[in-house]
Design a protein around this motif. Structure first.
Motif, PDB file in Angstrom:
ATOM      1  N   VAL A 172     -30.304   9.330 -41.924  1.00 47.33           N
ATOM      2  CA  VAL A 172     -30.272  10.200 -40.755  1.00 47.33           C
ATOM      3  C   VAL A 172     -29.387  11.408 -41.031  1.00 47.33           C
ATOM      4  CG1 VAL A 172     -29.655  10.350 -38.304  1.00 47.33           C
ATOM      5  CG2 VAL A 172     -30.556   8.198 -39.230  1.00 47.33           C
ATOM      6  N   LEU A 173     -29.913  12.599 -40.733  1.00 49.34           N
ATOM      7  CA  LEU A 173     -29.096  13.805 -40.718  1.00 49.34           C
ATOM      8  C   LEU A 173     -28.783  14.086 -39.258  1.00 49.34           C
ATOM      9  CD1 LEU A 173     -27.761  16.253 -42.088  1.00 49.34           C
ATOM     10  CD2 LEU A 173     -29.917  17.488 -41.727  1.00 49.34           C
ATOM     11  N   MET A 174     -27.517  13.960 -38.897  1.00 52.11           N
ATOM     12  CA  MET A 174     -27.096  14.241 -37.530  1.00 52.11           C
ATOM     13  C   MET A 174     -26.407  15.597 -37.520  1.00 52.11           C
ATOM     14  SD  MET A 174     -24.837  11.945 -34.876  1.00 52.11           S
ATOM     15  CE  MET A 174     -26.019  10.611 -34.895  1.00 52.11           C
ATOM     16  N   ILE A 175     -26.844  16.455 -36.611  1.00 47.66           N
ATOM     17  CA  ILE A 175     -26.300  17.807 -36.516  1.00 47.66           C
ATOM     18  C   ILE A 175     -25.605  17.927 -35.166  1.00 47.66           C
ATOM     19  CG2 ILE A 175     -26.792  20.279 -36.679  1.00 47.66           C
ATOM     20  CD1 ILE A 175     -29.488  19.465 -38.037  1.00 47.66           C
ATOM     21  N   ALA A 176     -24.286  18.096 -35.216  1.00 45.63           N
ATOM     22  CA  ALA A 176     -23.471  18.086 -34.002  1.00 45.63           C
ATOM     23  C   ALA A 176     -22.644  19.363 -33.889  1.00 45.63           C
ATOM     24  CB  ALA A 176     -22.554  16.862 -34.011  1.00 45.63           C
ATOM     25  N   THR A 181     -21.142  19.022 -38.969  1.00 42.33           N
ATOM     26  CA  THR A 181     -20.388  19.388 -37.776  1.00 42.33           C
ATOM     27  C   THR A 181     -19.439  20.545 -38.078  1.00 42.33           C
ATOM     28  OG1 THR A 181     -19.082  18.447 -35.960  1.00 42.33           O
ATOM     29  CG2 THR A 181     -18.547  17.675 -38.197  1.00 42.33           C
ATOM     30  N   TYR A 182     -18.711  20.977 -37.056  1.00 43.16           N
ATOM     31  CA  TYR A 182     -17.748  22.060 -37.211  1.00 43.16           C
ATOM     32  C   TYR A 182     -16.576  21.645 -38.101  1.00 43.16           C
ATOM     33  CZ  TYR A 182     -19.902  24.350 -33.087  1.00 43.16           C
ATOM     34  OH  TYR A 182     -20.757  24.943 -32.203  1.00 43.16           O
ATOM     35  N   ARG A 237     -21.148   9.903 -43.834  1.00 42.77           N
ATOM     36  CA  ARG A 237     -20.550  10.999 -44.602  1.00 42.77           C
ATOM     37  C   ARG A 237     -20.501  12.206 -43.685  1.00 42.77           C
ATOM     38  NH1 ARG A 237     -23.897  11.345 -50.127  1.00 42.77           N
ATOM     39  NH2 ARG A 237     -25.515  11.613 -48.565  1.00 42.77           N
ATOM     40  N   ILE A 238     -19.368  12.884 -43.671  1.00 41.72           N
ATOM     41  CA  ILE A 238     -19.190  14.046 -42.811  1.00 41.72           C
ATOM     42  C   ILE A 238     -19.177  15.308 -43.664  1.00 41.72           C
ATOM     43  CG2 ILE A 238     -17.661  15.206 -41.166  1.00 41.72           C
ATOM     44  CD1 ILE A 238     -16.647  12.446 -40.309  1.00 41.72           C
ATOM     45  N   TYR A 239     -20.000  16.275 -43.270  1.00 38.15           N
ATOM     46  CA  TYR A 239     -20.046  17.588 -43.909  1.00 38.15           C
ATOM     47  C   TYR A 239     -19.626  18.603 -42.858  1.00 38.15           C
ATOM     48  CZ  TYR A 239     -22.726  15.163 -47.456  1.00 38.15           C
ATOM     49  OH  TYR A 239     -23.131  14.279 -48.424  1.00 38.15           O
ATOM     50  N   ARG A 240     -18.637  19.405 -43.193  1.00 35.23           N
ATOM     51  CA  ARG A 240     -18.086  20.349 -42.226  1.00 35.23           C
ATOM     52  C   ARG A 240     -18.375  21.798 -42.629  1.00 35.23           C
ATOM     53  NH1 ARG A 240     -14.996  17.975 -38.505  1.00 35.23           N
ATOM     54  NH2 ARG A 240     -14.238  15.871 -38.926  1.00 35.23           N
ATOM     55  N   THR A 241     -18.503  22.630 -41.613  1.00 34.31           N
ATOM     56  CA  THR A 241     -18.663  24.063 -41.856  1.00 34.31           C
ATOM     57  C   THR A 241     -17.416  24.587 -42.553  1.00 34.31           C
ATOM     58  OG1 THR A 241     -17.742  24.575 -39.670  1.00 34.31           O
ATOM     59  CG2 THR A 241     -20.159  24.427 -39.846  1.00 34.31           C
ATOM     60  N   PRO A 242     -17.522  25.736 -43.204  1.00 31.40           N
ATOM     61  CA  PRO A 242     -16.335  26.312 -43.846  1.00 31.40           C
ATOM     62  C   PRO A 242     -15.203  26.530 -42.836  1.00 31.40           C
ATOM     63  CG  PRO A 242     -18.306  27.496 -44.510  1.00 31.40           C
ATOM     64  CD  PRO A 242     -18.720  26.549 -43.419  1.00 31.40           C
ATOM     65  N   TRP A 243     -14.013  26.349 -43.322  1.00 29.61           N
ATOM     66  CA  TRP A 243     -12.818  26.502 -42.510  1.00 29.61           C
ATOM     67  C   TRP A 243     -12.628  27.961 -42.134  1.00 29.61           C
ATOM     68  CZ3 TRP A 243      -7.623  28.250 -43.864  1.00 29.61           C
ATOM     69  CH2 TRP A 243      -6.667  27.944 -42.868  1.00 29.61           C
ATOM     70  N   LEU A 254     -19.811  29.649 -35.236  1.00 32.37           N
ATOM     71  CA  LEU A 254     -19.804  28.294 -35.787  1.00 32.37           C
ATOM     72  C   LEU A 254     -21.215  27.735 -35.933  1.00 32.37           C
ATOM     73  CD1 LEU A 254     -16.705  26.885 -33.903  1.00 32.37           C
ATOM     74  CD2 LEU A 254     -16.902  27.281 -36.366  1.00 32.37           C
ATOM     75  N   ASP A 255     -22.086  28.028 -34.971  1.00 31.73           N
ATOM     76  CA  ASP A 255     -23.460  27.513 -35.042  1.00 31.73           C
ATOM     77  C   ASP A 255     -24.242  28.127 -36.198  1.00 31.73           C
ATOM     78  OD1 ASP A 255     -23.027  25.787 -32.945  1.00 31.73           O
ATOM     79  OD2 ASP A 255     -24.152  26.965 -31.468  1.00 31.73           O
ATOM     80  N   VAL A 256     -24.017  29.398 -36.483  1.00 32.29           N
ATOM     81  CA  VAL A 256     -24.675  30.014 -37.638  1.00 32.29           C
ATOM     82  C   VAL A 256     -24.255  29.284 -38.915  1.00 32.29           C
ATOM     83  CG1 VAL A 256     -24.800  32.108 -39.050  1.00 32.29           C
ATOM     84  CG2 VAL A 256     -25.047  32.269 -36.559  1.00 32.29           C
ATOM     85  N   LEU A 257     -22.962  29.025 -39.058  1.00 31.87           N
ATOM     86  CA  LEU A 257     -22.465  28.285 -40.227  1.00 31.87           C
ATOM     87  C   LEU A 257     -23.009  26.859 -40.249  1.00 31.87           C
ATOM     88  CD1 LEU A 257     -18.739  29.470 -40.199  1.00 31.87           C
ATOM     89  CD2 LEU A 257     -20.543  30.188 -41.787  1.00 31.87           C
ATOM     90  N   LEU A 258     -23.044  26.222 -39.078  1.00 37.76           N
ATOM     91  CA  LEU A 258     -23.543  24.849 -38.962  1.00 37.76           C
ATOM     92  C   LEU A 258     -25.009  24.769 -39.367  1.00 37.76           C
ATOM     93  CD1 LEU A 258     -22.702  21.970 -37.731  1.00 37.76           C
ATOM     94  CD2 LEU A 258     -24.037  22.719 -35.778  1.00 37.76           C
ATOM     95  N   PHE A 259     -25.810  25.695 -38.877  1.00 35.74           N
ATOM     96  CA  PHE A 259     -27.236  25.672 -39.196  1.00 35.74           C
ATOM     97  C   PHE A 259     -27.459  25.909 -40.685  1.00 35.74           C
ATOM     98  CE2 PHE A 259     -28.864  26.829 -34.652  1.00 35.74           C
ATOM     99  CZ  PHE A 259     -28.227  25.711 -34.156  1.00 35.74           C
TER     100      PHE A 259
END
Length: 185
Positions: free
Chosen positions: A3-7, A39-40, A52-58, A76-81
């Motif tokens: 599952v890819l969960m996008i939050a 996520t953010y 596993r958690i993948y985060r947008t750039p800091w 943040l959403d642009v980076l998330l997408f």
């Protein structure tokens, strides 16, 4: 399943939607599925086998995201997408599980990724814009109404967190499978 969960949330922080997201993840990994959460950059890591958690750039000047619509969330959403699409380019997923505005990305990419799209509806986004007075501008609200209809109609299934949202989904598409999972602590 994978599952890819996008939050689009600061996960984990102790507030509404992140509690719900954590509960969904706990249930999925308890059933033996693996979850890659996009996520953010904000929030505390949660350690669960199968997650596993993948985060947008800091972003150094962004240390908090308030609840509701904001200009910060657009960035943040642009980076998330972008991060979510990069995950889809390197990993095959069975399900794309989206929350809130990430439903738009799921509706667009799920068929291309040959994955099911599960839209987790925590609120009606056009209603949120109306509730936050600064964003209650009719053309923007109308765009979000169109977007919401598109997301619901393209989802393979919808999770609603309250009976009112289940009823709202039925007004958009009465044939769309919609499951009520109320938030409780």
């Amino acid at each position: 399943m994978k599952v890819l969960m996008i939050a689009p949330q600061p996960f984990f922080t102790p507030r509404g939607t992140p509690f719900s997201i954590r509960g969904r993840i706990q249930a999925l990994v308890a059933l033996g599925h693996s979850v890659d959460l996009v996520t953010y950059h904000l929030g505390e890591d949660v350690s669960l086998p199968g997650l596993r958690i993948y985060r947008t750039p800091w972003i150094p000047w962004m240390r908090h995201v308030r609840i509701g619509p904001s200009y910060a969330k657009i960035v943040l959403d642009v980076l998330l997408f972008g991060l979510a699409v990069s995950r889809l380019l390197i990993q095959r997923y069975d399900v794309i599980h989206t929350h809130e505005e990430a439903g738009l990305l799921g509706a667009i990419v799920a068929r291309w990724a040959k994955a099911y799209h599960l839209y987790d509806m925590h609120s009606s986004l056009p209603q949120q814009l109306k509730n936050f007075g600064a964003y209650n501008y009719l053309p923007i609200v109308k765009v979000f109404e169109l977007m919401e209809r598109f997301v619901v109609r393209r989802a393979d299934a919808v999770i609603a967190i309250c009976p009112e949202l289940s009823q709202h989904v039925a007004t958009i598409d009465k044939e769309r499978p919609c499951f009520l999972i109320e938030n409780t602590l």
